[in-house]
Design a protein around this motif. Sequence first.
Motif, PDB file in Angstrom:
ATOM      1  N   ALA A 482       0.837  -1.210   0.000  1.00 44.67           N
ATOM      2  CA  ALA A 482       0.000   0.000   0.000  1.00 44.67           C
ATOM      3  C   ALA A 482       0.868   1.254   0.000  1.00 44.67           C
ATOM      4  CB  ALA A 482      -0.918  -0.026   1.220  1.00 44.67           C
ATOM      5  N   CYS A 483       1.947   1.268   0.771  1.00 48.56           N
ATOM      6  CA  CYS A 483       2.830   2.429   0.804  1.00 48.56           C
ATOM      7  C   CYS A 483       3.532   2.626  -0.546  1.00 48.56           C
ATOM      8  CB  CYS A 483       3.857   2.286   1.925  1.00 48.56           C
ATOM      9  SG  CYS A 483       3.148   2.431   3.587  1.00 48.56           S
ATOM     10  N   ARG A 484       3.945   1.529  -1.153  1.00 51.64           N
ATOM     11  CA  ARG A 484       4.600   1.646  -2.461  1.00 51.64           C
ATOM     12  C   ARG A 484       3.624   2.174  -3.514  1.00 51.64           C
ATOM     13  NH1 ARG A 484       9.563  -0.417  -2.442  1.00 51.64           N
ATOM     14  NH2 ARG A 484      10.109  -1.849  -0.744  1.00 51.64           N
ATOM     15  N   GLN A 485       2.366   1.696  -3.439  1.00 49.25           N
ATOM     16  CA  GLN A 485       1.373   2.163  -4.402  1.00 49.25           C
ATOM     17  C   GLN A 485       1.077   3.638  -4.187  1.00 49.25           C
ATOM     18  OE1 GLN A 485      -0.128   0.472  -7.088  1.00 49.25           O
ATOM     19  NE2 GLN A 485      -0.689   2.605  -7.505  1.00 49.25           N
ATOM     20  N   MET A 486       0.964   4.037  -2.915  1.00 52.76           N
ATOM     21  CA  MET A 486       0.693   5.447  -2.619  1.00 52.76           C
ATOM     22  C   MET A 486       1.840   6.334  -3.111  1.00 52.76           C
ATOM     23  SD  MET A 486      -1.497   7.508  -1.401  1.00 52.76           S
ATOM     24  CE  MET A 486      -1.529   9.233  -0.957  1.00 52.76           C
ATOM     25  N   GLN A 487       3.062   5.889  -2.942  1.00 46.50           N
ATOM     26  CA  GLN A 487       4.212   6.658  -3.404  1.00 46.50           C
ATOM     27  C   GLN A 487       4.237   6.714  -4.926  1.00 46.50           C
ATOM     28  OE1 GLN A 487       5.876   8.605  -1.845  1.00 46.50           O
ATOM     29  NE2 GLN A 487       7.866   8.924  -2.826  1.00 46.50           N
ATOM     30  N   LYS A 488       3.798   5.647  -5.591  1.00 45.80           N
ATOM     31  CA  LYS A 488       3.728   5.642  -7.048  1.00 45.80           C
ATOM     32  C   LYS A 488       2.699   6.663  -7.520  1.00 45.80           C
ATOM     33  CE  LYS A 488       2.974   2.551 -10.992  1.00 45.80           C
ATOM     34  NZ  LYS A 488       1.969   3.387 -11.626  1.00 45.80           N
ATOM     35  N   TRP A 489       1.516   6.688  -6.829  1.00 45.64           N
ATOM     36  CA  TRP A 489       0.510   7.673  -7.209  1.00 45.64           C
ATOM     37  C   TRP A 489       1.060   9.089  -7.045  1.00 45.64           C
ATOM     38  CZ3 TRP A 489      -3.610   4.742  -3.950  1.00 45.64           C
ATOM     39  CH2 TRP A 489      -4.201   3.727  -4.729  1.00 45.64           C
ATOM     40  N   ARG A 490       1.805   9.324  -6.027  1.00 44.18           N
ATOM     41  CA  ARG A 490       2.367  10.651  -5.793  1.00 44.18           C
ATOM     42  C   ARG A 490       3.326  11.019  -6.925  1.00 44.18           C
ATOM     43  NH1 ARG A 490       3.077  13.242  -1.166  1.00 44.18           N
ATOM     44  NH2 ARG A 490       5.351  13.221  -1.430  1.00 44.18           N
ATOM     45  N   ARG A 491       4.133  10.056  -7.297  1.00 42.71           N
ATOM     46  CA  ARG A 491       5.079  10.344  -8.400  1.00 42.71           C
ATOM     47  C   ARG A 491       4.331  10.575  -9.707  1.00 42.71           C
ATOM     48  NH1 ARG A 491       8.113   5.997  -6.079  1.00 42.71           N
ATOM     49  NH2 ARG A 491       7.304   4.637  -7.747  1.00 42.71           N
ATOM     50  N   ASP A 492       3.160   9.913  -9.850  1.00 38.38           N
ATOM     51  CA  ASP A 492       2.385  10.066 -11.092  1.00 38.38           C
ATOM     52  C   ASP A 492       1.517  11.320 -11.053  1.00 38.38           C
ATOM     53  OD1 ASP A 492       3.505   7.733 -11.939  1.00 38.38           O
ATOM     54  OD2 ASP A 492       1.761   6.473 -11.456  1.00 38.38           O
ATOM     55  N   GLY A 493       1.566  12.104  -9.977  1.00 32.77           N
ATOM     56  CA  GLY A 493       0.816  13.348  -9.893  1.00 32.77           C
ATOM     57  C   GLY A 493      -0.586  13.201  -9.363  1.00 32.77           C
ATOM     58  N   SER A 494      -0.928  12.062  -8.745  1.00 32.53           N
ATOM     59  CA  SER A 494      -2.265  11.873  -8.202  1.00 32.53           C
ATOM     60  C   SER A 494      -2.461  12.801  -7.009  1.00 32.53           C
ATOM     61  CB  SER A 494      -2.461  10.412  -7.793  1.00 32.53           C
ATOM     62  OG  SER A 494      -3.679  10.246  -7.101  1.00 32.53           O
ATOM     63  N   THR A 495      -3.720  13.191  -6.802  1.00 34.75           N
ATOM     64  CA  THR A 495      -4.042  14.081  -5.681  1.00 34.75           C
ATOM     65  C   THR A 495      -4.645  13.322  -4.492  1.00 34.75           C
ATOM     66  OG1 THR A 495      -6.224  14.496  -6.647  1.00 34.75           O
ATOM     67  CG2 THR A 495      -4.426  16.016  -7.234  1.00 34.75           C
ATOM     68  N   ILE A 496      -4.511  12.018  -4.466  1.00 33.25           N
ATOM     69  CA  ILE A 496      -5.033  11.236  -3.331  1.00 33.25           C
ATOM     70  C   ILE A 496      -4.235  11.611  -2.084  1.00 33.25           C
ATOM     71  CG2 ILE A 496      -5.396   8.921  -2.408  1.00 33.25           C
ATOM     72  CD1 ILE A 496      -5.529   7.914  -5.289  1.00 33.25           C
ATOM     73  N   PRO A 497      -4.919  12.144  -1.044  1.00 35.00           N
ATOM     74  CA  PRO A 497      -4.176  12.639   0.115  1.00 35.00           C
ATOM     75  C   PRO A 497      -3.546  11.541   0.980  1.00 35.00           C
ATOM     76  CG  PRO A 497      -6.375  13.622  -0.041  1.00 35.00           C
ATOM     77  CD  PRO A 497      -6.336  12.453  -0.963  1.00 35.00           C
ATOM     78  N   ARG A 498      -4.220  10.435   1.154  1.00 33.98           N
ATOM     79  CA  ARG A 498      -3.714   9.429   2.100  1.00 33.98           C
ATOM     80  C   ARG A 498      -4.227   8.044   1.692  1.00 33.98           C
ATOM     81  NH1 ARG A 498      -8.163  11.684   5.172  1.00 33.98           N
ATOM     82  NH2 ARG A 498      -9.754  10.038   5.476  1.00 33.98           N
ATOM     83  N   VAL A 499      -3.550   7.029   2.224  1.00 35.21           N
ATOM     84  CA  VAL A 499      -3.984   5.649   2.078  1.00 35.21           C
ATOM     85  C   VAL A 499      -4.157   5.075   3.489  1.00 35.21           C
ATOM     86  CG1 VAL A 499      -1.606   4.757   1.915  1.00 35.21           C
ATOM     87  CG2 VAL A 499      -3.517   3.394   1.042  1.00 35.21           C
TER      88      VAL A 499
END
Length: 664
Positions: A482-499
């Motif tokens: 889950a942390c790796r996926q959240m970090q991937k979303w951040r690198r991809d510019g996603s605006t998801i605040p938290r997991v």
Amino acid sequence: MTISLKYRIALVVFVLQVAIFSPLLWFTFTAYRDADLQQLQTREDVFMRLVSQLGRKALLTAEPTDFQLFIAPFSKDSHINRIILLNQSGIVVASTAPVDLGGPLPVQKNERNTVWKTSEIANATEQLGAITVHFSRAELDKKVEALVKRGIPIAVAGIILSALVGLGLGSLLTRRLKALEQATRRMGAGDMEVTVAISGNDEVAHLAQVFNEMSGSLRSQFDELQQVQQELSFQAQHDPLTGLPNRLLFDLRCSQAIATARQHKQLLALLFFDLDHFKNINDSYGHQVGDAVLRCVAARLTMALKDHNLIARLGGDEFCVLIEQLEQEQEAAAVAESVLHMLTVPLECEQHEFFLSASIGICLYPRDGDDEVRLLRNADTAMYRAKAAGRGGYRFYSHEQTSSVQERTSLEQRLRKAIERGELRLNYQPQVCLTTGNLVGVEALARWSSPEFGLVAPEKFIPIAEESGQILAMGEWILDDACRQMQKWRRDGSTIPRVAVNLSALQIQRSDIATLVRRTLDSTGLPANCLELEITEGYILQDADRAVAVLQQLRDLGVSIAIDDFGTGFSSLSYLHRLPIDRLKIDKSFVQEIGSTSRAAQVAQAVVSLGKTLGLSIIGEGVEQLHHANALREWGCHEGQGFLYAPALAPDQLHLLAPFKRLP
């Protein structure tokens, strides 16, 4: 051939007595014989002197006729065979045997019973002649023979007496030894109470005293050994913690009960149960407290079920009750209900108060099995059905349950390899602001796609993972992925605040969760404020003091904390204000009752009010209808999560959420 000590002593005594008695008898015999012989010789000497004097007179007077007349009567005397008077020339001048007259002295023949005695006759100047007497000793021999005849019975009697004395003395000496021998044999046969009553001051009496002392010592040691054996036997058949019968004794008694029931065609019931969530007590309070709880439960069971045949602890928190002479199966149900009722009473132990429950499986003989192994296995199966039904209840065994248990076992075995085989994945369910409709976070939810079982529901495999301990490895993988996926979303510019990631109580209890979270954040590079950890309310209730410390360690890392399924764990409000948490999640069972007359909706509204008072963010789970969202927003709830917005989606499907960015 071995001669016994008694006869050896008798023989020795006999030989000694004969050796002493025989010389004594011989000495007495010879003394009597010598005395008779001496007396006879004295008489012969006196007679010789008398006839010598008469013969001297006859020789001096040259008239032996008078002497012949004197000795004539002796010819008939049994003691005197001949009397012969010789002159100076050696011619017989007088004799009791007339044939001897005028001739020389007859030849003296040596005979056994006779003796010849000769006495010279002389005066002062010359030799006058001699007198010879032939004495008979036959009477002496007769006396000796008579003495011998009297002595032989005496000797025989002495020999017999010696033998009897020897036997008597041997018996006397060995009787006490025999008593010692018999006592020793009795002791060897197991009679440790035996003693020997032998008085005296001799060696045998001392030996008997030593034997009695040894017997007392052995009796004391034997008693101690019996006590130790009884203790060992008890320990081998009883649980050392609770004192209840253990598996060994239970199997034996169950087998005997089945044999009796088969003989009399009776029913019997087997109740198998364990305490629900007992591992949490061990993990939270330690095994010492857990053991104390088990002892208290065993004492309660003994009191509540004292009229039933057998209560056993099979291991861990597993107990068994065997009910014999059952009339109908409802009696077994009544026993199960009494156990459940007994556990509803709060248990105070080690300065703590515990609320316990149990899941009970019931099977009946002969319907559900005809031996103790099958009955116990089927009762265990029924117990797992009771757990699956929500715990805190009982279930009777049915044959359909066997296939269910087999399926569960197969699931557990397959689940062990699910991570390695890539069968597990994470889907993410959106969490939406009830006011703006904006996405405020996602919750990571595990999904298992098995080649054998297909898509397995979380509510089916997550409990298996928790009970088998696999949740530890699974939870670590979920957190990392889950942390790796959240970090991937951040690198991809996603605006998801938290997991949001759910933590199992077992993860917190059996591992250093703060270290694990820190290591995961460091390895993935995810900022701590992008991670939210959800803790179930039930864990906090089990050990609130430890929960406060653990949650504070997590908060110190910078992550946010949410209490999941709030309202279902009967929380203690005295702890709630102390918990370092950010969010309360209202359980979906309350949210889905909104709009009905159920009090569950009122509980949901009360939770919202409580959260607002404590300054916590509130999120409602299970929002499936529009009126659910409207009611929660009106009460002041901040966020919602449920099928109204979206189900749990694969990471690459979150773009489908765009149409939902509006007021619901």
